[in-house]
Design a protein around this motif. Structure first.
Motif, PDB file in Angstrom:
ATOM      1  N   GLY A 215       0.913  -1.075  -0.219  1.00 29.62           N
ATOM      2  CA  GLY A 215       0.358   0.167  -0.045  1.00 29.62           C
ATOM      3  C   GLY A 215       0.839   0.888  -0.072  1.00 29.62           C
ATOM      4  N   CYS A 216       2.716   1.253   0.013  1.00 27.98           N
ATOM      5  CA  CYS A 216       2.968   2.031   0.197  1.00 27.98           C
ATOM      6  C   CYS A 216       4.398   1.569   0.284  1.00 27.98           C
ATOM      7  CB  CYS A 216       2.564   2.625   1.703  1.00 27.98           C
ATOM      8  SG  CYS A 216       3.675   4.705   2.177  1.00 27.98           S
ATOM      9  N   VAL A 217       5.174   1.937  -0.741  1.00 29.87           N
ATOM     10  CA  VAL A 217       6.306   1.610  -1.644  1.00 29.87           C
ATOM     11  C   VAL A 217       6.556   2.979  -2.180  1.00 29.87           C
ATOM     12  CG1 VAL A 217       7.296   0.169  -2.565  1.00 29.87           C
ATOM     13  CG2 VAL A 217       5.821  -0.718  -1.484  1.00 29.87           C
ATOM     14  N   LEU A 218       7.902   3.830  -1.537  1.00 24.54           N
ATOM     15  CA  LEU A 218       9.029   3.958  -2.147  1.00 24.54           C
ATOM     16  C   LEU A 218       9.524   3.709  -2.853  1.00 24.54           C
ATOM     17  CD1 LEU A 218       9.264   7.175  -2.703  1.00 24.54           C
ATOM     18  CD2 LEU A 218      10.804   7.615  -0.808  1.00 24.54           C
ATOM     19  N   LEU A 219      10.241   3.514  -4.330  1.00 26.36           N
ATOM     20  CA  LEU A 219      11.043   3.441  -4.633  1.00 26.36           C
ATOM     21  C   LEU A 219      11.909   3.949  -5.547  1.00 26.36           C
ATOM     22  CD1 LEU A 219      12.173   0.175  -5.711  1.00 26.36           C
ATOM     23  CD2 LEU A 219      10.329   0.162  -7.485  1.00 26.36           C
ATOM     24  N   ARG A 220      13.831   3.675  -5.916  1.00 27.42           N
ATOM     25  CA  ARG A 220      13.698   4.684  -6.353  1.00 27.42           C
ATOM     26  C   ARG A 220      14.008   4.429  -8.365  1.00 27.42           C
ATOM     27  NH1 ARG A 220      18.936   7.242  -5.209  1.00 27.42           N
ATOM     28  NH2 ARG A 220      18.751   5.832  -2.685  1.00 27.42           N
TER      29      ARG A 220
END
Length: 391
Positions: A215-220
């Motif tokens: 539900g909440c993934v910050l991905l480079r």
């Protein structure tokens, strides 16, 4: 009676091991790491897959549009074949909550047989975000349509990623716990997840354990490309764990913890709603293997059901050793569950009920396998996904 005594002592031994040696899974203080604002705020594309989400979108999309983020950011919502007016509602909400720019896309048809719908929609949204500008975004925030973010959520996620040099930062959103069945079942869902994937172990670079909260993934973006996300995990029903594993295998540094200002707004007021949520992917978690299913059922019985049975049988039969073994195991079980209940702001009186909740999860897991073999496994919003390799 002798067999029950052996099982009770085995259960107690397992609980001692879980409490002391399973990555302190029961602690709920794993929050965003120390962070400072970067000198230059990187660009971010927020990608939201949405399929028939008109019910929850008014509670979630405005929280993304009004993010207080100092850098360049945009929201890309991919309508995955909705029939409830999701796209039209998203456009209207963007006019009512001016802030970050919103791009609403329509997913390019039904997903191929070897793709899940969510990942197919994410692929389209990520591809658009990467080619829409001369410079592709530095980060991708992959967030579900039922997740609401506080105004500083994106800023805090990016600060954590840049400060700790993380390639993936994921927060497990605080789930809704309003109705009776939500209060009984939902905190246990997070507790069981943390027991399988201890956050502290995930967050150690040298550890092989990998997981994320979808539900909440910050991905480079650079690492996403290197890991082949989402193509490399296109068949994954439990996509968040697969995503984290792919990033870690590609040499990326990952972090997972509990959220304080990110919440799920999707209601699960009835037991059947929660049952459907768990059973749709439980057997996939066991890789569709009957041997793992049998082991899981036996393990749940030993760990969660034997302690209360041993206590009550021991008391009724006057066998003190049996009663004490069951009582101590049950006490450890309830004690390690208390922090999760506090995190969800629920009464500690629910802690002794964990064996009953575990029994529900056992039945949901068995039902997941039954549904799979009847051709109805991993079903979600009108789609049923085959086991990888069966398509």
């Amino acid at each position: 009676m002798g067999l029950l005594l052996v099982a009770a002592y085995a259960s107690l031994a397992v609980w001692l091991w879980l409490t002391l040696a399973q990555g302190m899974f029961w602690r709920t203080d794993v929050r965003l790491p120390p962070r400072t604002a970067p000198a230059h705020w990187p660009s971010v594309a927020i990608v939201v897959p949405a399929r028939d989400e008109a019910e929850v979108l008014p509670h979630s999309l405005p929280s993304l549009l009004t993010q207080d983020y100092p850098g360049e950011a945009e929201v890309v919502l991919v309508d995955d074949g909705s029939t409830d007016g999701t796209s039209e509602l998203a456009v209207r909400l963007a006019s009512e909550y001016p802030g970050l720019p919103l791009m609403v896309l329509s997913s390019p048809g039904e997903p191929p047989a070897d793709w899940t719908g969510k990942l197919w929609a994410l692929r389209y949204g990520i591809a658009h975000a990467r080619r829409a500008h001369a410079d592709e975004p530095d980060y991708l925030l992959l967030t579900d349509a039922d997740i609401a973010h506080e105004p500083d959520s994106l800023r805090e996620l990016v600060s954590a990623a840049t400060s700790a040099r993380l390639d993936l930062v994921s927060q497990m959103a605080r789930l809704r716990v309003v109705d009776f069945w939500e209060r009984l079942v939902v905190p246990a869902f997070v507790y069981f997840f943390a027991q399988l994937y201890p956050f502290r172990r995930i967050n150690r670079p040298a550890s092989r354990t990998a997981a994320a909260a979808g539900g909440c993934v910050l991905l480079r973006t650079e690492v996403a490309v290197r890991a082949g996300i989402p193509d490399s995990i296109r068949q994954a029903v439990i996509d968040d764990v697969s995503l984290a594993r792919a990033v870690k295998d590609a040499g990326g540094r990952i972090w997972l913890g509990l959220a304080e200002r990110v919440d799920s707004v999707r209601p699960y007021p009835r037991l059947v709603d929660l049952w459907r949520m768990v059973s749709r992917s439980a057997y996939a978690q066991l890789r569709h293997r009957p041997s793992l299913l049998s082991g899981t059922v036996a393990g749940l019985c030993l760990v969660y059901l034997v302690p209360p049975v041993a206590l009550f049988v021991g008391l009724a039969s006057g066998r003190a050793a049996l009663a004490w073994a069951g009582a101590l195991a049950w006490l450890l079980m309830a004690g390690t569950y208390l922090p999760m209940l506090r995190y969800h702001r629920r009464s500690p009186a629910l802690a002794p009920l964990l064996p009953f909740t575990a029994l529900l999860y056992l039945l949901m897991t068995v039902d997941s396998a039954v549904r799979h073999y009847r051709g109805r496994g991993a079903a979600w919003k009108g789609r049923t996904y085959a086991r990888p390799g069966d398509a």
